[in-house]
Motif scaffolding. Structure first.
Motif, PDB file in Angstrom:
ATOM      1  N   SER A  66       0.843  -1.195   0.000  1.00  0.00           N
ATOM      2  CA  SER A  66       0.000   0.000   0.000  1.00  0.00           C
ATOM      3  C   SER A  66       0.880   1.248   0.000  1.00  0.00           C
ATOM      4  N   ARG A  67       0.630   2.116  -0.984  1.00  0.00           N
ATOM      5  CA  ARG A  67       1.432   3.344  -1.081  1.00  0.00           C
ATOM      6  C   ARG A  67       1.265   4.182   0.190  1.00  0.00           C
ATOM      7  N   GLU A  68       0.043   4.214   0.752  1.00  0.00           N
ATOM      8  CA  GLU A  68      -0.186   5.001   1.962  1.00  0.00           C
ATOM      9  C   GLU A  68       0.656   4.455   3.113  1.00  0.00           C
ATOM     10  N   SER A  86       2.189  20.645   3.826  1.00  0.00           N
ATOM     11  CA  SER A  86       1.418  21.707   3.158  1.00  0.00           C
ATOM     12  C   SER A  86       2.280  22.930   2.854  1.00  0.00           C
ATOM     13  N   THR A  87       3.503  22.673   2.438  1.00  0.00           N
ATOM     14  CA  THR A  87       4.414  23.762   2.099  1.00  0.00           C
ATOM     15  C   THR A  87       4.851  23.575   0.648  1.00  0.00           C
ATOM     16  N   ARG A  88       4.475  24.501  -0.200  1.00  0.00           N
ATOM     17  CA  ARG A  88       4.723  24.354  -1.639  1.00  0.00           C
ATOM     18  C   ARG A  88       5.960  25.136  -2.055  1.00  0.00           C
ATOM     19  N   CYS A  89       6.813  24.481  -2.830  1.00  0.00           N
ATOM     20  CA  CYS A  89       7.953  25.183  -3.428  1.00  0.00           C
ATOM     21  C   CYS A  89       7.435  25.965  -4.625  1.00  0.00           C
ATOM     22  N   LEU A  90       7.685  27.282  -4.640  1.00  0.00           N
ATOM     23  CA  LEU A  90       7.224  28.118  -5.751  1.00  0.00           C
ATOM     24  C   LEU A  90       8.340  28.366  -6.747  1.00  0.00           C
ATOM     25  N   GLY A 113      15.855  18.390  -4.805  1.00  0.00           N
ATOM     26  CA  GLY A 113      14.496  18.523  -5.321  1.00  0.00           C
ATOM     27  C   GLY A 113      13.919  17.136  -5.543  1.00  0.00           C
ATOM     28  N   ALA A 114      12.940  16.755  -4.735  1.00  0.00           N
ATOM     29  CA  ALA A 114      12.307  15.427  -4.863  1.00  0.00           C
ATOM     30  C   ALA A 114      10.814  15.627  -5.040  1.00  0.00           C
ATOM     31  N   ASP A 115      10.458  16.571  -5.937  1.00  0.00           N
ATOM     32  CA  ASP A 115       9.046  16.973  -6.034  1.00  0.00           C
ATOM     33  C   ASP A 115       8.365  16.424  -7.289  1.00  0.00           C
ATOM     34  N   GLY A 116       8.820  15.244  -7.717  1.00  0.00           N
ATOM     35  CA  GLY A 116       8.018  14.461  -8.653  1.00  0.00           C
ATOM     36  C   GLY A 116       8.046  14.905 -10.104  1.00  0.00           C
ATOM     37  N   ALA A 117       7.122  14.315 -10.875  1.00  0.00           N
ATOM     38  CA  ALA A 117       7.135  14.475 -12.331  1.00  0.00           C
ATOM     39  C   ALA A 117       6.932  15.935 -12.756  1.00  0.00           C
ATOM     40  N   SER A 161       7.976  18.622 -11.286  1.00  0.00           N
ATOM     41  CA  SER A 161       8.873  19.304 -10.340  1.00  0.00           C
ATOM     42  C   SER A 161       8.974  20.822 -10.518  1.00  0.00           C
ATOM     43  N   ALA A 162       8.676  21.556  -9.447  1.00  0.00           N
ATOM     44  CA  ALA A 162       8.852  23.013  -9.455  1.00  0.00           C
ATOM     45  C   ALA A 162      10.330  23.367  -9.419  1.00  0.00           C
ATOM     46  N   VAL A 163      11.128  22.504  -8.773  1.00  0.00           N
ATOM     47  CA  VAL A 163      12.579  22.754  -8.704  1.00  0.00           C
ATOM     48  C   VAL A 163      13.168  22.668 -10.112  1.00  0.00           C
ATOM     49  N   ASP A 174      -4.472   8.586 -18.880  1.00  0.00           N
ATOM     50  CA  ASP A 174      -4.479   9.011 -17.490  1.00  0.00           C
ATOM     51  C   ASP A 174      -4.844   7.787 -16.653  1.00  0.00           C
ATOM     52  N   TYR A 175      -4.956   7.949 -15.346  1.00  0.00           N
ATOM     53  CA  TYR A 175      -5.340   6.786 -14.547  1.00  0.00           C
ATOM     54  C   TYR A 175      -6.259   7.198 -13.412  1.00  0.00           C
ATOM     55  N   LYS A 176      -6.990   6.226 -12.910  1.00  0.00           N
ATOM     56  CA  LYS A 176      -7.901   6.468 -11.786  1.00  0.00           C
ATOM     57  C   LYS A 176      -7.806   5.264 -10.862  1.00  0.00           C
ATOM     58  N   ALA A 182      -7.293  -1.223  -7.375  1.00  0.00           N
ATOM     59  CA  ALA A 182      -7.268  -1.360  -8.829  1.00  0.00           C
ATOM     60  C   ALA A 182      -6.914  -0.013  -9.450  1.00  0.00           C
ATOM     61  N   THR A 183      -6.273  -0.056 -10.609  1.00  0.00           N
ATOM     62  CA  THR A 183      -5.958   1.163 -11.339  1.00  0.00           C
ATOM     63  C   THR A 183      -6.455   1.013 -12.772  1.00  0.00           C
ATOM     64  N   LEU A 184      -7.282   1.949 -13.181  1.00  0.00           N
ATOM     65  CA  LEU A 184      -7.790   1.957 -14.554  1.00  0.00           C
ATOM     66  C   LEU A 184      -6.944   2.935 -15.369  1.00  0.00           C
ATOM     67  N   PHE A 185      -6.279   2.412 -16.400  1.00  0.00           N
ATOM     68  CA  PHE A 185      -5.492   3.252 -17.318  1.00  0.00           C
ATOM     69  C   PHE A 185      -6.332   3.419 -18.582  1.00  0.00           C
ATOM     70  N   LEU A 186      -6.651   4.668 -18.906  1.00  0.00           N
ATOM     71  CA  LEU A 186      -7.608   4.922 -19.981  1.00  0.00           C
ATOM     72  C   LEU A 186      -7.189   6.204 -20.704  1.00  0.00           C
TER      73      LEU A 186
HETATM   74  C1  LIG Z   1      -0.612   4.803 -11.492  1.00  0.00           C
HETATM   75  C2  LIG Z   1       0.841   4.622 -11.142  1.00  0.00           C
HETATM   76  C3  LIG Z   1       1.282   3.390 -10.721  1.00  0.00           C
HETATM   77  C4  LIG Z   1       2.619   3.199 -10.380  1.00  0.00           C
HETATM   78  N1  LIG Z   1       3.008   1.967  -9.949  1.00  0.00           N
HETATM   79  C5  LIG Z   1       4.283   1.766  -9.583  1.00  0.00           C
HETATM   80  C6  LIG Z   1       4.712   0.506  -9.093  1.00  0.00           C
HETATM   81  O1  LIG Z   1       3.930  -0.441  -9.031  1.00  0.00           O
HETATM   82  N2  LIG Z   1       5.993   0.358  -8.713  1.00  0.00           N
HETATM   83  C7  LIG Z   1       6.883   1.386  -8.792  1.00  0.00           C
HETATM   84  O2  LIG Z   1       8.036   1.203  -8.416  1.00  0.00           O
HETATM   85  N3  LIG Z   1       6.509   2.608  -9.263  1.00  0.00           N
HETATM   86  C8  LIG Z   1       5.254   2.810  -9.654  1.00  0.00           C
HETATM   87  N4  LIG Z   1       4.872   4.032 -10.139  1.00  0.00           N
HETATM   88  C9  LIG Z   1       5.886   5.068 -10.280  1.00  0.00           C
HETATM   89  C10 LIG Z   1       6.176   5.749  -8.951  1.00  0.00           C
HETATM   90  O3  LIG Z   1       4.963   6.160  -8.339  1.00  0.00           O
HETATM   91  C11 LIG Z   1       7.057   6.976  -9.202  1.00  0.00           C
HETATM   92  O4  LIG Z   1       8.184   6.577  -9.951  1.00  0.00           O
HETATM   93  C12 LIG Z   1       7.524   7.568  -7.885  1.00  0.00           C
HETATM   94  O5  LIG Z   1       6.428   7.913  -7.058  1.00  0.00           O
HETATM   95  C13 LIG Z   1       8.362   8.821  -8.144  1.00  0.00           C
HETATM   96  O6  LIG Z   1       8.835   9.255  -6.891  1.00  0.00           O
HETATM   97  P1  LIG Z   1       9.251  10.746  -6.641  1.00  0.00           P
HETATM   98  O7  LIG Z   1       9.681  10.822  -5.207  1.00  0.00           O
HETATM   99  O8  LIG Z   1      10.200  11.189  -7.703  1.00  0.00           O
HETATM  100  O9  LIG Z   1       7.932  11.618  -6.870  1.00  0.00           O
HETATM  101  P2  LIG Z   1       6.509  11.536  -6.164  1.00  0.00           P
HETATM  102  O10 LIG Z   1       6.250  10.198  -5.541  1.00  0.00           O
HETATM  103  O11 LIG Z   1       5.534  12.061  -7.176  1.00  0.00           O
HETATM  104  O12 LIG Z   1       6.668  12.569  -4.961  1.00  0.00           O
HETATM  105  C14 LIG Z   1       6.751  13.953  -5.198  1.00  0.00           C
HETATM  106  C15 LIG Z   1       6.337  14.665  -3.934  1.00  0.00           C
HETATM  107  O13 LIG Z   1       6.602  16.065  -4.089  1.00  0.00           O
HETATM  108  C16 LIG Z   1       5.447  16.789  -3.705  1.00  0.00           C
HETATM  109  N5  LIG Z   1       5.433  18.043  -4.524  1.00  0.00           N
HETATM  110  C17 LIG Z   1       5.108  18.201  -5.823  1.00  0.00           C
HETATM  111  N6  LIG Z   1       5.251  19.484  -6.201  1.00  0.00           N
HETATM  112  C18 LIG Z   1       5.678  20.153  -5.092  1.00  0.00           C
HETATM  113  C19 LIG Z   1       6.013  21.525  -4.851  1.00  0.00           C
HETATM  114  N7  LIG Z   1       5.942  22.483  -5.792  1.00  0.00           N
HETATM  115  N8  LIG Z   1       6.410  21.869  -3.595  1.00  0.00           N
HETATM  116  C20 LIG Z   1       6.497  20.932  -2.611  1.00  0.00           C
HETATM  117  N9  LIG Z   1       6.205  19.613  -2.792  1.00  0.00           N
HETATM  118  C21 LIG Z   1       5.804  19.240  -4.028  1.00  0.00           C
HETATM  119  C22 LIG Z   1       4.260  15.891  -4.011  1.00  0.00           C
HETATM  120  O14 LIG Z   1       3.148  16.257  -3.195  1.00  0.00           O
HETATM  121  C23 LIG Z   1       4.838  14.532  -3.605  1.00  0.00           C
HETATM  122  O15 LIG Z   1       4.702  14.303  -2.228  1.00  0.00           O
HETATM  123  C24 LIG Z   1       3.540   4.263 -10.495  1.00  0.00           C
HETATM  124  C25 LIG Z   1       3.091   5.521 -10.909  1.00  0.00           C
HETATM  125  C26 LIG Z   1       1.755   5.698 -11.229  1.00  0.00           C
HETATM  126  C27 LIG Z   1       1.294   7.069 -11.658  1.00  0.00           C
END
Ligand SMILES: Cc1cc2nc3c(=O)[nH]c(=O)nc-3n(C[C@H](O)[C@H](O)[C@H](O)COP(=O)(O)OP(=O)(O)OC[C@H]3O[C@@H](n4cnc5c(N)ncnc54)[C@H](O)[C@@H]3O)c2cc1C
Length: 202
Positions: A49-51, A72-76, A105-109, A111-113, A133-135, A182-186
């Motif tokens: 579980s991701r949570e 709840s702190t956003r990088c601008l 910078g670990a702020d995901g796909a 990324s503001a950084v 997209d996915y749901k 479950a994850t629906l990719f559509l």
């Molecule tokens: C539907 C789906 C299924 C997946 N399944 C798998 C799997 O089964 N196994 C696997 O290994 N990988 C899986 N992945 C890929 C995996 O989720 C990502 O590769 C991983 O989460 C990337 O980690 P990250 O730390 O780079 O970014 P994220 O996990 O996206 O974390 C980024 C964090 O930065 C925070 N953030 C964003 N912008 C800002 C900002 N401006 N200021 C401050 N904070 C910010 C976000 O709130 C988040 O907490 C899946 C992805 C998706 C979408």
């Protein structure tokens, strides 16, 4: 798992792992085929579980004396030359700056950084959004019969379930409580597509 072991966290994560020795493919006629991931019994992948993973990681970070967590702190924006990061407290809308020597910078796909570095020509980046997209959906445990307390899995729990349908697909991974996530990719704009159904728009 190796990274979690090196961080000393594998023991906390292990009870939440659901081993999946293979994938269960569901065809359109409802027939299933089980395809093993490996040849040996220990060759499995795990559902987690991701949570739960997030909570374990955040709790572990909070135990480190040098780390202060701010939610709840956003990088601008990031000014690398000035060593300054612009932040917003999303509770009260207050903007402020912090200085840094090293910034990770670990702020995901989205990324503001990275966007700040690109805006200053410090790096180049190309972003190509997918057509799909996915749901996330929950398949709940089947209610217990005869007063038993725990629900049953709706189908085989030791598998990653896949319903491949050409341009779209559903997958389902087991949770420890009898449910599946479950994850629906559509497609966003196609037919079928999320755009055709208000309630399903991610
Ligand atoms: C539907 C789906 C299924 C997946 N399944 C798998 C799997 O089964 N196994 C696997 O290994 N990988 C899986 N992945 C890929 C995996 O989720 C990502 O590769 C991983 O989460 C990337 O980690 P990250 O730390 O780079 O970014 P994220 O996990 O996206 O974390 C980024 C964090 O930065 C925070 N953030 C964003 N912008 C800002 C900002 N401006 N200021 C401050 N904070 C910010 C976000 O709130 C988040 O907490 C899946 C992805 C998706 C979408």
């Amino acid at each position: 798992m190796l990274a979690l072991e090196r961080a000393g966290l594998a023991g906390r994560v292990r009870p939440a792992l659901m081993p999946m020795p293979g994938r269960m493919v569901h065809d359109a006629a409802g027939k299933t085929a089980f395809l093993r991931y490996g040849q040996q019994d220990h060759e499995v992948i795990y559902a987690l579980s991701r949570e739960k993973l997030n909570r374990i990681l955040v709790d572990a970070a909070a135990e480190c004396p040098g780390i202060e967590l701010r939610f709840s702190t956003r990088c601008l924006d990031v000014d690398v030359a000035a060593g300054s990061v612009a932040l917003r407290n999303e509770h009260d809308g207050r903007d402020y700056h912090e200085s840094f020597e090293v910034l990770l910078g670990a702020d995901g796909a989205g990324s503001a950084v990275r966007a700040a570095l690109v805006a200053r020509d410090l790096v180049g980046a190309q972003e190509l959004p997918l057509d799909h997209d996915y749901k996330e959906l929950i398949i709940p445990a089947v209610p217990p019969a005869g007063g038993a307390s725990a629900g049953q899995y709706a189908f085989e729990p030791r598998a990653l379930h896949i319903w491949p349908r050409g341009g779209y697909m559903l997958i389902a991974l087991p949770n420890t409580d009898g449910s599946f996530t479950a994850t629906l990719f559509l497609s966003r704009d196609g037919d079928p597509g999320f755009g055709r159904c208000e309630a399903m728009r991610p």
